[in-house]
Design a protein around this motif. Structure first.
Motif, mmCIF file in Angstrom:
data_model
loop_
_atom_site.group_PDB
_atom_site.id
_atom_site.type_symbol
_atom_site.label_atom_id
_atom_site.label_comp_id
_atom_site.label_asym_id
_atom_site.label_seq_id
_atom_site.Cartn_x
_atom_site.Cartn_y
_atom_site.Cartn_z
ATOM 1 N N THR A 16 81.918 -7.123 64.990
ATOM 2 C CA THR A 16 81.769 -7.048 66.629
ATOM 3 C C THR A 16 81.986 -5.920 67.203
ATOM 4 O O THR A 16 81.586 -5.303 67.256
ATOM 5 N N LEU A 17 83.609 -5.469 66.891
ATOM 6 C CA LEU A 17 84.544 -3.945 67.584
ATOM 7 C C LEU A 17 83.735 -3.197 66.671
ATOM 8 O O LEU A 17 83.072 -2.603 67.328
ATOM 9 N N SER A 18 83.563 -2.714 65.742
ATOM 10 C CA SER A 18 82.941 -1.869 64.287
ATOM 11 C C SER A 18 81.552 -1.386 65.224
ATOM 12 O O SER A 18 81.357 -0.178 65.518
ATOM 13 N N ASN A 19 80.640 -2.692 65.536
ATOM 14 C CA ASN A 19 79.287 -2.283 65.704
ATOM 15 C C ASN A 19 79.390 -2.104 67.172
ATOM 16 O O ASN A 19 78.475 -1.052 67.156
ATOM 17 N N ILE A 20 79.477 -2.659 67.873
ATOM 18 C CA ILE A 20 80.220 -1.985 69.505
ATOM 19 C C ILE A 20 80.073 -0.113 69.567
ATOM 20 O O ILE A 20 79.873 0.576 70.294
ATOM 21 N N ALA A 21 81.705 -0.201 68.418
ATOM 22 C CA ALA A 21 81.942 0.988 67.998
ATOM 23 C C ALA A 21 80.791 2.309 67.900
ATOM 24 O O ALA A 21 80.597 3.343 68.591
ATOM 25 N N LYS A 22 80.310 1.860 66.465
ATOM 26 C CA LYS A 22 79.194 2.604 66.640
ATOM 27 C C LYS A 22 77.709 3.226 67.721
ATOM 28 O O LYS A 22 77.247 3.595 67.929
ATOM 29 N N LEU A 23 77.377 1.798 68.159
ATOM 30 C CA LEU A 23 76.419 1.578 69.270
ATOM 31 C C LEU A 23 77.304 2.550 70.862
ATOM 32 O O LEU A 23 76.411 3.492 71.027
ATOM 33 N N ARG A 24 78.142 2.548 71.109
ATOM 34 C CA ARG A 24 78.687 3.154 71.815
ATOM 35 C C ARG A 24 79.412 5.207 71.482
ATOM 36 O O ARG A 24 78.221 5.687 72.148
ATOM 37 N N ALA A 25 79.421 5.003 70.562
ATOM 38 C CA ALA A 25 79.212 6.603 69.420
ATOM 39 C C ALA A 25 78.170 6.918 70.112
ATOM 40 O O ALA A 25 77.382 7.582 69.662
ATOM 41 N N ALA A 26 77.280 5.687 69.236
ATOM 42 C CA ALA A 26 75.410 6.568 69.750
ATOM 43 C C ALA A 26 75.270 6.634 70.481
ATOM 44 O O ALA A 26 74.155 7.380 71.048
ATOM 45 N N ASN A 27 75.465 6.078 71.625
ATOM 46 C CA ASN A 27 75.369 6.527 73.185
ATOM 47 C C ASN A 27 75.674 7.410 73.472
ATOM 48 O O ASN A 27 74.774 8.838 74.735
#
Length: 153
Positions: free
Chosen positions: A34-45
Motif C-alpha cells: 500500500t505504501l509503495s502504491n501511495i509513493a507511486k501515485l505521489r510521484a505521478a502527481n
C-alpha cells in the motif's frame, strides 16, 4: 517441585504464535504494498504538477509576448514586474560580461555555447496495462534495490 508440562497445550500455543506471526507478516507486506502504491501515485502527481507548472509558465510567456503592457488592468502590474525583471537581468548580464572581459574570463553563456549540447538519456519506457506508457515502470525495482532486495526479473 515437579513441573507438569502439557505437551498438547504447549504445541497449541506454539501453533497460535506461529499463526499470529504469519498474520503479522502478511499485514506488514500488505502495508508495504500500500505504501509503495501511495509513493507511486505521489510521484505521478509530482510529475503532473511539474507539467502544469511548465504549461502555466508557457501560457504566461505567450500571453506576455502577445499582449505585453497593453493588457487588461488586472494584468498590468504583473507585466510591469516582468518588464522590470527583464531589464534588471539585462543590466546584470552586461555587468557580468564587463567583469568577465576585465578578468579575461569566459561567461557561463560563452562556455555553454562552446560545448556541444548533451543528449538527454531516455530509458526504455514500459507500457502500462491501459496501453499507455507507464512513467513509474522502474519504481518497484528502485524501491526493492533501496531496501536491499533483489529486483524481480
Amino acid at each position: 517441585m515437579a513441573f507438569n508440562i502439557n505437551m498438547e497445550s504447549l504445541k497449541s500455543k506454539v501453533m497460535d504464535l506461529r499463526q499470529t506471526g504469519a498474520d503479522l507478516a502478511q499485514t506488514g507486506a500488505s502495508k508495504a504494498r500500500t505504501l509503495s502504491n501511495i509513493a507511486k501515485l505521489r510521484a505521478a502527481n509530482l510529475g503532473e504538477q511539474d507539467t502544469l507548472r511548465k504549461a502555466y509558465t508557457e501560457l504566461g510567456r505567450l500571453y506576455f509576448e502577445k499582449y505585453g503592457i497593453s493588457t487588461e488592468p488586472e494584468f498590468f502590474s504583473v507585466c510591469a514586474t516582468i518588464d522590470e525583471a527583464l531589464a534588471k537581468i539585462a543590466i546584470n548580464d552586461a555587468k557580468i560580461r564587463e567583469l568577465s572581459d576585465q578578468e579575461g574570463m569566459e561567461t557561463v553563456e560563452e562556455e555553454e555555447a562552446a560545448q556541444p549540447a548533451a543528449e538527454p538519456e531516455v530509458e526504455a519506457e514500459e507500457e502500462s496495462s491501459d496501453g499507455g506508457v507507464d512513467p513509474l515502470a522502474g519504481l518497484d525495482a528502485f524501491i526493492d534495490q533501496a531496501n536491499g532486495e533483489k529486483p524481480e526479473a
